[in-house]
Design an enzyme around this catalytic site. Structure first.
Site, PDB file in Angstrom:
ATOM      1  N   CYS A  41      38.148  -5.872 -35.164  1.00 25.48           N
ATOM      2  CA  CYS A  41      39.193  -6.576 -34.418  1.00 25.48           C
ATOM      3  C   CYS A  41      40.378  -5.636 -34.380  1.00 25.48           C
ATOM      4  O   CYS A  41      41.041  -5.422 -35.397  1.00 25.48           O
ATOM      5  CB  CYS A  41      39.589  -7.901 -35.071  1.00 25.48           C
ATOM      6  SG  CYS A  41      40.986  -8.679 -34.231  1.00 25.48           S
ATOM      7  N   CYS A  86      44.114  -7.659 -34.855  1.00 21.14           N
ATOM      8  CA  CYS A  86      44.504  -8.269 -36.140  1.00 21.14           C
ATOM      9  C   CYS A  86      43.296  -8.308 -37.041  1.00 21.14           C
ATOM     10  O   CYS A  86      42.892  -7.283 -37.569  1.00 21.14           O
ATOM     11  CB  CYS A  86      45.151  -9.633 -35.958  1.00 21.14           C
ATOM     12  SG  CYS A  86      44.234 -10.800 -34.935  1.00 21.14           S
ATOM     13  N   SER A  87      42.683  -9.455 -37.192  1.00 21.96           N
ATOM     14  CA  SER A  87      41.571  -9.543 -38.132  1.00 21.96           C
ATOM     15  C   SER A  87      40.659 -10.705 -37.766  1.00 21.96           C
ATOM     16  O   SER A  87      40.183 -11.410 -38.643  1.00 21.96           O
ATOM     17  CB  SER A  87      42.092  -9.721 -39.552  1.00 21.96           C
ATOM     18  OG  SER A  87      42.897 -10.886 -39.590  1.00 21.96           O
ATOM     19  N   CYS A  88      40.426 -10.902 -36.486  1.00 18.79           N
ATOM     20  CA  CYS A  88      39.545 -11.985 -36.055  1.00 18.79           C
ATOM     21  C   CYS A  88      38.174 -11.787 -36.706  1.00 18.79           C
ATOM     22  O   CYS A  88      37.643 -10.686 -36.727  1.00 18.79           O
ATOM     23  CB  CYS A  88      39.405 -11.987 -34.532  1.00 18.79           C
ATOM     24  SG  CYS A  88      40.959 -12.353 -33.687  1.00 18.79           S
TER      25      CYS A  88
END
Lengths: 196, 86
Positions: free
Chosen positions: A105, A108-110
């Protein structure tokens, strides 16, 4: 990271900020400490890559399930009872002898929480987010993963809408294993795609 | 450029409960945001936008959960729950 929440020491600025938020929300009656405890415990103990491993093992032994999983990941994963936040639109990527899939991702940090739990630290790092797109084979090599030249590396960038889960190839020599025996062979890193 | 896996031990997550947090405040920060959104029956979309912005604005080596806290503070400020005094 030296900050391990050591008791007795002065709280750090970030610890104070989090404490202040919690105090405020509790004082306003918006939530209780017990609710926060329960949520943290759920994600730390009950939601994790084991769920994803069960999905993969089922797909390995049941061709019909595998077809449904690739056609509609969210629905097929829901058949096993897994779903919830960050799992509304799950897409399963099948590794083949010709294509190796890996997920990142960049913004961000999906991450597909219902099947993998919370993301590992490195997944959230700037280095991983930036480099996996730019030089995937080099980053994979740092995970000890060598993808042969004839095999395409497909990098998938998670978005706000879609969460990806990699379906690894079933290992050779596992024909006689049951679904339960296959589950422990599937790691989180297989399902992110950093391990082949 | 350091390898992204530096310091990460090889893990076989065949059991649930892998430690996802480096410190207690990180798990509280996660739990508070999750509980707050759940209490409003709200998904993560609005929080995620704040998080993307906070990560983009912060220096690359900023700990992830610091950006998380910043994002949550902004979300609460937007809701009028938190009055920021930076």
């Amino acid at each position: 990271m030296s900050d391990d929440g050591h008791r007795g020491a002065e709280p750090s600025p970030i610890e104070r900020r989090v404490d202040a938020i919690e105090s405020l929300l509790v004082e306003k009656g918006l939530l209780t400490t017990e609710v926060v405890d329960a949520i943290v415990e759920t994600y730390e103990q009950d939601v994790g890559p084991l769920n994803g491993a069960k999905v993969v093992a089922r797909a390995w032994i049941d061709d019909d399930y595998r077809a449904r999983l690739l056609a509609d990941g969210t629905a097929a994963i829901g058949e096993l009872g897994f779903g919830g936040p960050e799992g509304e639109h799950l897409v399963v990527l099948e590794n083949t002898p010709a294509v190796h899939n890996v997920v990142v991702c960049t913004l961000c940090s999906c991450y597909p929480w219902p099947v993998l739990g919370l993301p590992p630290r490195w997944y959230k790092s700037h280095a991983y987010r930036a480099r996996m797109v730019r030089e995937p084979r080099t980053v994979l090599a740092e995970f000890g993963t060598t993808v042969p030249d004839g095999v395409e590396v497909a990098v998938w960038d998670s978005s706000a809408e879609v969460r990806y889960l990699v379906l690894p190839e079933r290992p050779d020599g596992t024909d006689g294993l049951s679904e339960d025996d296959l589950v422990p062979l599937v790691t989180r890193d297989h399902m992110i795609g950093v391990v082949r | 450029m350091s390898p992204v896996t530096a310091g990460v031990p090889p893990e076989i997550p065949r059991v649930n409960g892998e430690l996802a947090f480096d410190a207690l405040w990180e798990s509280r920060a996660f739990g508070l945001a999750a509980a707050y959104l759940a209490s409003r029956d709200e998904d993560w979309a609005r929080f995620r936008r704040h998080l993307m912005d906070a990560i983009a604005e912060a220096p690359p080596d900023t700990p992830y959960y610091e950006a998380w806290v910043t994002a949550f503070e902004r979300l609460l400020a937007g809701d009028g729950v938190l009055v920021t005094a930076p």
